[in-house]
Design a protein around this motif. Sequence first.
Motif, PDB file in Angstrom:
ATOM      1  N   SER B  46      40.662  23.367   9.378  1.00  0.00           N
ATOM      2  CA  SER B  46      40.585  22.132   9.983  1.00  0.00           C
ATOM      3  C   SER B  46      39.653  21.112   8.866  1.00  0.00           C
ATOM      4  O   SER B  46      39.109  21.753   7.917  1.00  0.00           O
ATOM      5  CB  SER B  46      39.807  22.026  11.259  1.00  0.00           C
ATOM      6  OG  SER B  46      38.513  22.540  10.949  1.00  0.00           O
ATOM      7  N   LYS B  47      39.925  19.790   8.798  1.00  0.00           N
ATOM      8  CA  LYS B  47      39.129  19.039   8.113  1.00  0.00           C
ATOM      9  C   LYS B  47      37.614  19.270   8.375  1.00  0.00           C
ATOM     10  O   LYS B  47      36.857  19.091   7.304  1.00  0.00           O
ATOM     11  CB  LYS B  47      39.735  17.566   8.044  1.00  0.00           C
ATOM     12  CG  LYS B  47      39.280  16.820   7.035  1.00  0.00           C
ATOM     13  CD  LYS B  47      40.027  15.352   6.905  1.00  0.00           C
ATOM     14  CE  LYS B  47      39.369  14.401   5.954  1.00  0.00           C
ATOM     15  NZ  LYS B  47      40.118  13.054   6.251  1.00  0.00           N
ATOM     16  N   GLY B  48      37.459  19.427   9.679  1.00  0.00           N
ATOM     17  CA  GLY B  48      35.856  19.637  10.111  1.00  0.00           C
ATOM     18  C   GLY B  48      35.350  20.742   9.289  1.00  0.00           C
ATOM     19  O   GLY B  48      34.159  20.739   9.026  1.00  0.00           O
ATOM     20  N   LEU B  49      36.111  21.967   9.262  1.00  0.00           N
ATOM     21  CA  LEU B  49      35.702  23.234   8.529  1.00  0.00           C
ATOM     22  C   LEU B  49      35.561  22.831   7.180  1.00  0.00           C
ATOM     23  O   LEU B  49      34.436  23.237   6.577  1.00  0.00           O
ATOM     24  CB  LEU B  49      36.481  24.430   8.743  1.00  0.00           C
ATOM     25  CG  LEU B  49      36.096  25.496   8.278  1.00  0.00           C
ATOM     26  CD1 LEU B  49      34.844  26.159   8.941  1.00  0.00           C
ATOM     27  CD2 LEU B  49      37.031  26.675   8.440  1.00  0.00           C
ATOM     28  N   LEU B  50      36.581  22.278   6.436  1.00  0.00           N
ATOM     29  CA  LEU B  50      36.355  21.711   5.108  1.00  0.00           C
ATOM     30  C   LEU B  50      34.894  20.841   4.648  1.00  0.00           C
ATOM     31  O   LEU B  50      34.140  21.433   3.849  1.00  0.00           O
ATOM     32  CB  LEU B  50      37.319  21.086   4.646  1.00  0.00           C
ATOM     33  CG  LEU B  50      37.464  20.363   3.253  1.00  0.00           C
ATOM     34  CD1 LEU B  50      37.311  21.699   2.325  1.00  0.00           C
ATOM     35  CD2 LEU B  50      38.809  19.610   2.801  1.00  0.00           C
ATOM     36  N   TYR B  51      34.837  19.939   5.769  1.00  0.00           N
ATOM     37  CA  TYR B  51      33.438  19.330   5.560  1.00  0.00           C
ATOM     38  C   TYR B  51      32.241  19.988   5.989  1.00  0.00           C
ATOM     39  O   TYR B  51      31.135  19.702   5.317  1.00  0.00           O
ATOM     40  CB  TYR B  51      33.348  18.101   6.543  1.00  0.00           C
ATOM     41  CG  TYR B  51      34.204  16.917   6.014  1.00  0.00           C
ATOM     42  CD1 TYR B  51      33.776  16.248   4.779  1.00  0.00           C
ATOM     43  CD2 TYR B  51      35.345  16.292   6.501  1.00  0.00           C
ATOM     44  CE1 TYR B  51      34.468  15.428   4.385  1.00  0.00           C
ATOM     45  CE2 TYR B  51      36.039  15.256   6.107  1.00  0.00           C
ATOM     46  CZ  TYR B  51      35.527  14.680   4.778  1.00  0.00           C
ATOM     47  OH  TYR B  51      36.132  13.767   4.408  1.00  0.00           O
ATOM     48  N   HIS B  52      32.383  21.255   6.486  1.00  0.00           N
ATOM     49  CA  HIS B  52      31.381  22.116   6.907  1.00  0.00           C
ATOM     50  C   HIS B  52      31.020  22.736   5.495  1.00  0.00           C
ATOM     51  O   HIS B  52      29.443  22.913   5.217  1.00  0.00           O
ATOM     52  CB  HIS B  52      31.552  23.187   8.018  1.00  0.00           C
ATOM     53  CG  HIS B  52      30.726  24.351   7.825  1.00  0.00           C
ATOM     54  ND1 HIS B  52      29.435  24.287   8.882  1.00  0.00           N
ATOM     55  CD2 HIS B  52      30.736  25.678   7.226  1.00  0.00           C
ATOM     56  CE1 HIS B  52      28.768  25.340   8.500  1.00  0.00           C
ATOM     57  NE2 HIS B  52      29.534  26.373   7.839  1.00  0.00           N
ATOM     58  N   TYR B  53      31.688  23.034   4.588  1.00  0.00           N
ATOM     59  CA  TYR B  53      31.514  23.665   3.242  1.00  0.00           C
ATOM     60  C   TYR B  53      31.022  22.625   2.305  1.00  0.00           C
ATOM     61  O   TYR B  53      30.151  22.687   1.564  1.00  0.00           O
ATOM     62  CB  TYR B  53      32.595  24.445   2.871  1.00  0.00           C
ATOM     63  CG  TYR B  53      32.865  25.732   3.532  1.00  0.00           C
ATOM     64  CD1 TYR B  53      32.142  26.682   2.995  1.00  0.00           C
ATOM     65  CD2 TYR B  53      33.667  25.830   4.600  1.00  0.00           C
ATOM     66  CE1 TYR B  53      32.171  28.111   3.622  1.00  0.00           C
ATOM     67  CE2 TYR B  53      33.679  26.947   5.210  1.00  0.00           C
ATOM     68  CZ  TYR B  53      33.092  28.095   4.844  1.00  0.00           C
ATOM     69  OH  TYR B  53      33.151  29.372   5.501  1.00  0.00           O
ATOM     70  N   PHE B  54      31.574  21.488   2.284  1.00  0.00           N
ATOM     71  CA  PHE B  54      31.378  20.365   1.282  1.00  0.00           C
ATOM     72  C   PHE B  54      31.255  19.137   2.235  1.00  0.00           C
ATOM     73  O   PHE B  54      32.493  18.665   2.599  1.00  0.00           O
ATOM     74  CB  PHE B  54      32.422  20.459   0.356  1.00  0.00           C
ATOM     75  CG  PHE B  54      32.779  21.789  -0.394  1.00  0.00           C
ATOM     76  CD1 PHE B  54      31.944  21.975  -1.263  1.00  0.00           C
ATOM     77  CD2 PHE B  54      33.791  22.243  -0.116  1.00  0.00           C
ATOM     78  CE1 PHE B  54      32.014  23.173  -1.868  1.00  0.00           C
ATOM     79  CE2 PHE B  54      34.075  23.525  -0.684  1.00  0.00           C
ATOM     80  CZ  PHE B  54      33.254  23.896  -1.515  1.00  0.00           C
TER      81      PHE B  54
END
Lengths: 198, 198
Positions: B46-54
């Motif tokens: 998910s885009k949310g998980l991507l934002y969790h990393y960056f």
Amino acid sequence: MAVRAHHRLTPGVRRVQLLELGKRHFLNRPYEAISLDQVAEEAGVSKGLLYHYFATKREFYMACLREAVAELSAATEPPLDLPPDEQLRAGLDGYLRYVEEHADAWQAVLRGSIGSDPEVAAIADGFRETMFRRILAAAPEASVPPGLRLAVKGWIGFVEAVSLEWAARRTPVRARLVDLLAGELAHLLDRWSENWAR
Amino acid sequence: MAVRAHHRLTPGVRRVQLLELGKRHFLNRPYEAISLDQVAEEAGVSKGLLYHYFATKREFYMACLREAVAELSAATEPPLDLPPDEQLRAGLDGYLRYVEEHADAWQAVLRGSIGSDPEVAAIADGFRETMFRRILAAAPEASVPPGLRLAVKGWIGFVEAVSLEWAARRTPVRARLVDLLAGELAHLLDRWSENWAR
């Protein structure tokens, strides 16, 4: 007063005013930090009028870069009535003067920043190509052998990197640095052409 | 399957996967053209998980650049057990190999693009500084006189510009270009140090 002054400007004059203002913003600060609302306010125009001149932020930015490259190109124009060596030295002197007086703009044009945008890279490369053609127009070779091409492109990168370091310290004096840079080009033209044939 | 595979990845492995994918996007295309929705979809997250990393697009982009610089730095690591001249040649050979194999990533790190972002420029400058320190560690001088500083910084710009031109044509062969580049450094160390003292 600001509004009345705005109505008096012709489109050509307005464009120049916006480019001057745009250069102050885009060539000194991160692209993403720049607010077109603020630029429009400083210019005393509506954001709609700003978009009339430059359809997008990116287009405005690229117009500012092109303007800086045009200035740099004019500042380094070789005097064609002089012998090749003096043309080179006059061009280098103009280059270093530009670096002295517009260090931020020069760095913004030539140095890396955010993203990988071929159209933007092409603006700086256009200036490098201008330098390349000026040097080889003054060189004895009619065609350009691969070694000479590498040497001249390399020398242009050398001049950029030396100038960047020099901009921070300003030693040696400009005339001395012109000597050193011109000497390196002569050395490379001699050495890399010769090596190549072996 | 993609969703189950996603759940099995540890955070460290996931981060590496996202960086690999990010490099493919950010180091080959304009920054503004890159959609994080698409990157997340390709990664099967998910885009949310991507934002969790960056946390932001810019942060993701900079992490990808730093990753490319770390690879380049490892690829050009000098073998410290060899004499200085051989260290230099091994480093140059690794540099040109990296240019051959990762031309796009190398250009994305070192070349200009949109905006003027000091933090982004600092990533490429960090690698230039690594080269600078490696060269001067191998040089006889303990302190660095201004002429030598200009010469080495200039030579690094020379290597970049030559490599950029070379990446497009790949002549001469790598070993020959290593000779030529190493020869230029020797010439500059000799010539610019000497000139400076006058």
